[in-house]
Design a protein around this motif. Structure first.
Motif, PDB file in Angstrom:
ATOM      1  N   PHE A 124      12.539  -0.672  -2.671  1.00 10.88           N
ATOM      2  CA  PHE A 124      11.548  -1.423  -1.982  1.00 10.88           C
ATOM      3  C   PHE A 124      12.120  -2.586  -1.111  1.00 10.88           C
ATOM      4  O   PHE A 124      12.070  -3.607  -0.403  1.00 10.88           O
ATOM      5  CB  PHE A 124      11.880  -2.838  -3.509  1.00 10.88           C
ATOM      6  CG  PHE A 124      10.303  -2.350  -4.388  1.00 10.88           C
ATOM      7  CD1 PHE A 124       9.722  -2.838  -4.679  1.00 10.88           C
ATOM      8  CD2 PHE A 124      11.114  -1.621  -5.185  1.00 10.88           C
ATOM      9  CE1 PHE A 124       8.500  -2.834  -6.141  1.00 10.88           C
ATOM     10  CE2 PHE A 124      10.545  -0.939  -6.629  1.00 10.88           C
ATOM     11  CZ  PHE A 124       9.573  -1.798  -6.528  1.00 10.88           C
ATOM     12  N   THR A 125      12.393  -1.238  -0.083  1.00 11.55           N
ATOM     13  CA  THR A 125      13.026  -1.190   1.101  1.00 11.55           C
ATOM     14  C   THR A 125      12.626  -1.167   2.043  1.00 11.55           C
ATOM     15  O   THR A 125      12.199   0.178   2.204  1.00 11.55           O
ATOM     16  CB  THR A 125      14.968  -1.810   0.772  1.00 11.55           C
ATOM     17  OG1 THR A 125      15.479  -0.222   0.679  1.00 11.55           O
ATOM     18  CG2 THR A 125      15.573  -2.615   0.154  1.00 11.55           C
ATOM     19  N   GLY A 126      13.309  -1.385   3.145  1.00 14.68           N
ATOM     20  CA  GLY A 126      12.724  -0.270   4.503  1.00 14.68           C
ATOM     21  C   GLY A 126      11.466  -0.644   4.735  1.00 14.68           C
ATOM     22  O   GLY A 126      10.967  -1.471   4.508  1.00 14.68           O
ATOM     23  N   PRO A 127      10.933   0.206   5.960  1.00 10.55           N
ATOM     24  CA  PRO A 127       9.453   0.020   6.616  1.00 10.55           C
ATOM     25  C   PRO A 127       8.278   0.780   5.712  1.00 10.55           C
ATOM     26  O   PRO A 127       7.000  -0.171   6.010  1.00 10.55           O
ATOM     27  CB  PRO A 127       9.623   0.856   7.698  1.00 10.55           C
ATOM     28  CG  PRO A 127      10.491   2.041   7.242  1.00 10.55           C
ATOM     29  CD  PRO A 127      11.329   1.257   6.564  1.00 10.55           C
ATOM     30  N   ASN A 128       8.520   1.417   4.601  1.00 13.14           N
ATOM     31  CA  ASN A 128       7.096   1.437   4.144  1.00 13.14           C
ATOM     32  C   ASN A 128       7.829   1.436   1.730  1.00 13.14           C
ATOM     33  O   ASN A 128       7.795   1.956   1.843  1.00 13.14           O
ATOM     34  CB  ASN A 128       7.058   3.262   3.588  1.00 13.14           C
ATOM     35  CG  ASN A 128       7.948   3.463   3.997  1.00 13.14           C
ATOM     36  OD1 ASN A 128       9.556   3.882   3.366  1.00 13.14           O
ATOM     37  ND2 ASN A 128       7.691   5.263   2.695  1.00 13.14           N
ATOM     38  N   ALA A 129       8.134  -0.387   2.413  1.00 13.69           N
ATOM     39  CA  ALA A 129       8.872  -0.509   1.168  1.00 13.69           C
ATOM     40  C   ALA A 129       7.639  -0.775   0.134  1.00 13.69           C
ATOM     41  O   ALA A 129       6.380  -1.248   0.334  1.00 13.69           O
ATOM     42  CB  ALA A 129       9.611  -2.178   1.311  1.00 13.69           C
ATOM     43  N   ALA A 130       8.281  -0.348  -1.203  1.00 11.45           N
ATOM     44  CA  ALA A 130       7.131  -0.411  -2.519  1.00 11.45           C
ATOM     45  C   ALA A 130       6.352  -2.073  -2.624  1.00 11.45           C
ATOM     46  O   ALA A 130       7.366  -3.082  -2.461  1.00 11.45           O
ATOM     47  CB  ALA A 130       7.678   0.307  -3.783  1.00 11.45           C
ATOM     48  N   THR A 131       5.477  -1.723  -3.001  1.00 14.88           N
ATOM     49  CA  THR A 131       4.992  -3.776  -4.072  1.00 14.88           C
ATOM     50  C   THR A 131       4.341  -4.011  -5.162  1.00 14.88           C
ATOM     51  O   THR A 131       3.521  -2.950  -5.309  1.00 14.88           O
ATOM     52  CB  THR A 131       3.988  -4.384  -2.790  1.00 14.88           C
ATOM     53  OG1 THR A 131       4.693  -4.440  -1.228  1.00 14.88           O
ATOM     54  CG2 THR A 131       3.675  -6.084  -3.070  1.00 14.88           C
TER      55      THR A 131
END
Length: 434
Positions: A124-131
């Motif tokens: 859930f972190t970074g440029p392609n973080a999950a939601t």
């Protein structure tokens, strides 16, 4: 965890993740593979997978989708994990009968439980973080007239009737309610709303959901024709005889440790069929082609591939410590370790999988225990087994068939006695009471 590399399969990247899915036998169908490959290459692609809270836990069949979601994220794409607080109130039509409608409070509780099971698999972190998303957010305030005018008008009844589960129900005595018949519209709305809110252009699901997947794609084409959207389906995983994968003798294998203990979970994977072990390693683990080929080539009697699969899956779902504990328990039960050294919960879970009797605390003849647990047909049979050195108590061989006893002093964790006859026939005795 990252995907391993070797000469055959490299670490999945945004451009070649389709090849990774193909090699792992995780691509059953897609709407336009060439266009989807371009989209992945131009990525990142925002994609979603939906899970309906029709029960308090996911089972191992859901892991195919959860792990596919993780693979795409590791390749640089952005996941939306949907737990359907709205669709869970309805339920996808089953071919057999109408679902029981659960209360909103129950479904809301199950939403949180499923979220808690999915979240550890995603970043859930970074440029392609999950939601994490919930379709109750865009359906709870939707009026009936608005639903029928703005969404329902885009669906053709003839096409909806063609869905396998719907047609099966229409041709049965049970029939189908309008509630379940409308499920396809609700799921289609999810894709449309996620496309509007998050730029989602790809929906994933099992191949049995293909009709629902493409219905969402068709809705977007009608409402937002400028959007380039895709669907991708993973295959249903089966046993060697073609039957559905994911059930043990006690029913479904759940991710919730209170519903399926980590020990029982480990044993399920340990008992995987030789004929399917390479397939399961590709689908469920993150091991490389070289590792899987080596494991699949090992002599079947070593169970090396099954042990690797059981370890990987237990560690993924329950953590490294739980995997170590259940491996130690598995070894100890079959004479490869100290039963008394196991932690009480793991030992209790492990012995719970064995034939078991509960007796009053006190002194008992070992021969009587062998009979009570079914390890011996009669007391004379039990005596012969003991006198021949064919039985043990807590991994210690017992040879006096006439006089050997156990008492509370022999209990492991002040509760258990482990009996073994021969090499692999096991049973548990619980001494309870004051």
């Amino acid at each position: 965890m990252t995907v391993s590399t070797d000469e055959t399969v490299t670490s999945a990247t945004a451009a070649n993740v389709l090849d990774e899915l193909k090699w792992r036998n995780l691509l059953a169908n897609s709407t336009d593979e060439a266009e989807l490959r371009k989209a992945f290459g131009a990525g990142p692609v925002t994609y979603y997978i939906g899970f309906d809270p029709t029960g308090p836990s996911l089972h191992i069949g859901h892991l195919v989708q959860v792990l596919t979601m993780r693979r795409l994220q590791e390749a640089g794409h952005r996941p939306l994990a949907l737990v359907g607080g709205a669709t869970g109130l309805i339920g996808d039509p089953r071919p057999s009968s109408e679902r029981v409608l659960n209360s909103p409070e129950t479904v809301a509780n199950w939403v949180e439980r499923l979220r808690g099971q999915i979240e550890p698999f995603l970043d859930f972190t970074g440029p392609n973080a999950a939601t994490m998303v919930n379709n109750l957010d865009w359906t709870s305030g939707l009026g009936a007239i608005e639903f029928l005018r703005d969404v329902g008008k885009h669906f053709r009844v003839g096409k909806m009737l063609a869905k396998d589960a719907v047609s099966a129900r229409l041709n049965s005595e049970a029939g189908i309610s309008y509630t379940e018949f409308s499920y396809q519209i609700l799921q289609s709305m999810d894709f449309l709303e996620l496309n509007k809110r998050h730029g989602c252009t790809l929906q994933l699901g099992g191949s049995d959901q293909w009709g629902n997947l493409t219905a969402g794609l068709d809705l977007i084409h009608r409402v937002r024709p400028e959007q380039n959207v895709h669907c991708l389906a993973t295959p249903l995983i089966t046993k060697a005889d073609g039957s559905k994968f994911g059930k043990s003798e006690g029913g479904a294998v759940w991710l919730d440790p209170e519903m399926t203990s980590p020990y029982a979970f480990f044993q399920f994977w340990l008992n995987a069929e030789d004929a399917k072990i390479a397939d399961y390693l590709r689908v469920f683990t993150f091991r490389s082609a070289a590792e899987i080929d080596e494991l699949a080539a090992a002599p079947a009697h070593t169970r090396s591939a099954q042990r690797a699969l059981a370890h990987d899956m237990t560690a993924l779902v329950h953590g490294d410590l739980a995997a170590t504990r259940v491996e130690d328990a598995s070894k100890a039960l079959f004479g490869g370790g100290d039963v008394a050294g196991l932690d009480p919960r793991t030992l209790s879970d492990a012995l719970g999988e064995l034939p078991k009797v509960t007796l009053a605390r006190g002194e008992h003849l070992v021969a009587d225990l062998l009979v009570a647990t079914g390890l011996a047909k009669s007391k004379s049979d039990a005596r012969r087994t003991l006198n021949d050195g064919g039985a043990s108590v807590n991994n210690v061989k017992v040879t006096d068939g006439d006089a050997a006893t156990v008492s509370t002093a022999d209990l492991v964790h002040d509760r258990w006695i482990l009996l073994r006859k021969g090499r692999r026939s096991l049973a548990a005795v619980e001494l309870a009471g004051e």
